[in-house]
Design a protein around this motif. Sequence first.
Motif, PDB file in Angstrom:
ATOM      1  N   ARG A   5      51.466   5.742 -25.464  1.00 41.53           N
ATOM      2  CA  ARG A   5      50.252   5.742 -26.275  1.00 41.53           C
ATOM      3  C   ARG A   5      49.059   6.004 -25.370  1.00 41.53           C
ATOM      4  NH1 ARG A   5      52.739   0.909 -29.101  1.00 41.53           N
ATOM      5  NH2 ARG A   5      53.587   1.856 -30.953  1.00 41.53           N
ATOM      6  N   PRO A   6      48.069   6.754 -25.863  1.00 45.28           N
ATOM      7  CA  PRO A   6      46.887   7.003 -25.047  1.00 45.28           C
ATOM      8  C   PRO A   6      46.135   5.697 -24.795  1.00 45.28           C
ATOM      9  CG  PRO A   6      46.695   8.077 -27.199  1.00 45.28           C
ATOM     10  CD  PRO A   6      48.026   7.413 -27.150  1.00 45.28           C
ATOM     11  N   PRO A   7      45.489   5.583 -23.643  1.00 42.93           N
ATOM     12  CA  PRO A   7      44.781   4.341 -23.312  1.00 42.93           C
ATOM     13  C   PRO A   7      43.509   4.146 -24.143  1.00 42.93           C
ATOM     14  CG  PRO A   7      44.367   5.985 -21.644  1.00 42.93           C
ATOM     15  CD  PRO A   7      45.387   6.576 -22.590  1.00 42.93           C
ATOM     16  N   ILE A   8      43.114   2.896 -24.251  1.00 49.04           N
ATOM     17  CA  ILE A   8      41.846   2.524 -24.871  1.00 49.04           C
ATOM     18  C   ILE A   8      40.831   2.388 -23.741  1.00 49.04           C
ATOM     19  CG2 ILE A   8      40.632   0.672 -26.077  1.00 49.04           C
ATOM     20  CD1 ILE A   8      43.342   0.018 -27.420  1.00 49.04           C
ATOM     21  N   ALA A   9      39.637   2.951 -23.899  1.00 48.85           N
ATOM     22  CA  ALA A   9      38.591   2.845 -22.883  1.00 48.85           C
ATOM     23  C   ALA A   9      37.427   2.056 -23.459  1.00 48.85           C
ATOM     24  CB  ALA A   9      38.124   4.225 -22.447  1.00 48.85           C
ATOM     25  N   ILE A  10      37.022   1.007 -22.737  1.00 50.17           N
ATOM     26  CA  ILE A  10      35.902   0.171 -23.170  1.00 50.17           C
ATOM     27  C   ILE A  10      34.845   0.199 -22.079  1.00 50.17           C
ATOM     28  CG2 ILE A  10      35.177  -2.141 -23.859  1.00 50.17           C
ATOM     29  CD1 ILE A  10      38.033  -2.585 -24.879  1.00 50.17           C
ATOM     30  N   GLY A  11      33.633   0.644 -22.436  1.00 52.80           N
ATOM     31  CA  GLY A  11      32.541   0.781 -21.479  1.00 52.80           C
ATOM     32  C   GLY A  11      32.000  -0.548 -20.979  1.00 52.80           C
ATOM     33  N   VAL A  22      41.541  -2.214 -32.186  1.00 51.85           N
ATOM     34  CA  VAL A  22      41.162  -0.922 -31.614  1.00 51.85           C
ATOM     35  C   VAL A  22      42.419  -0.057 -31.544  1.00 51.85           C
ATOM     36  CG1 VAL A  22      40.113   0.260 -29.653  1.00 51.85           C
ATOM     37  CG2 VAL A  22      39.346  -2.039 -30.256  1.00 51.85           C
ATOM     38  N   CYS A  23      42.392   1.079 -32.204  1.00 51.76           N
ATOM     39  CA  CYS A  23      43.544   1.985 -32.232  1.00 51.76           C
ATOM     40  C   CYS A  23      43.707   2.700 -30.884  1.00 51.76           C
ATOM     41  CB  CYS A  23      43.379   3.006 -33.345  1.00 51.76           C
ATOM     42  SG  CYS A  23      43.528   2.282 -34.983  1.00 51.76           S
ATOM     43  N   PRO A  24      44.937   3.124 -30.568  1.00 48.42           N
ATOM     44  CA  PRO A  24      45.186   3.815 -29.298  1.00 48.42           C
ATOM     45  C   PRO A  24      44.329   5.078 -29.158  1.00 48.42           C
ATOM     46  CG  PRO A  24      47.249   3.245 -30.362  1.00 48.42           C
ATOM     47  CD  PRO A  24      46.156   2.955 -31.354  1.00 48.42           C
ATOM     48  N   GLY A  25      43.874   5.327 -27.935  1.00 47.95           N
ATOM     49  CA  GLY A  25      43.131   6.537 -27.621  1.00 47.95           C
ATOM     50  C   GLY A  25      41.649   6.498 -27.926  1.00 47.95           C
ATOM     51  N   VAL A  26      41.146   5.367 -28.449  1.00 45.65           N
ATOM     52  CA  VAL A  26      39.737   5.249 -28.822  1.00 45.65           C
ATOM     53  C   VAL A  26      38.901   4.849 -27.612  1.00 45.65           C
ATOM     54  CG1 VAL A  26      38.124   3.890 -30.212  1.00 45.65           C
ATOM     55  CG2 VAL A  26      40.214   4.751 -31.232  1.00 45.65           C
ATOM     56  N   THR A  27      37.680   5.377 -27.538  1.00 54.78           N
ATOM     57  CA  THR A  27      36.723   5.005 -26.504  1.00 54.78           C
ATOM     58  C   THR A  27      35.558   4.266 -27.154  1.00 54.78           C
ATOM     59  OG1 THR A  27      37.272   6.923 -25.154  1.00 54.78           O
ATOM     60  CG2 THR A  27      35.137   5.889 -24.740  1.00 54.78           C
ATOM     61  N   ILE A  28      35.189   3.127 -26.572  1.00 55.20           N
ATOM     62  CA  ILE A  28      34.029   2.352 -27.012  1.00 55.20           C
ATOM     63  C   ILE A  28      33.001   2.447 -25.898  1.00 55.20           C
ATOM     64  CG2 ILE A  28      33.184   0.057 -27.607  1.00 55.20           C
ATOM     65  CD1 ILE A  28      35.997  -0.497 -28.760  1.00 55.20           C
TER      66      ILE A  28
END
Length: 61
Positions: A5-11, A22-28
């Motif tokens: 699964r693509p990673p989740i990125a959180i700023g 948070v769904c896979p691949g989402v950037t916050i």
Amino acid sequence: MGANRPPIAIGDNAWLGGGVIVCPGVTIGENTVIDAGSVVIRHIPDHVFAAGNPARIIRRL
């Protein structure tokens, strides 16, 4: 566990309320607030408050 699964990125300095999904691949983005119980299915940009199911931008911070 099998599935890639693509990673989740959180700023930096992002705040996620309790029970946020948070769904896979989402950037916050950075300095972003996600309201409790929200479901994030799309990218959320920097400096916003987002809420809902699915999460949407409520206002800029």
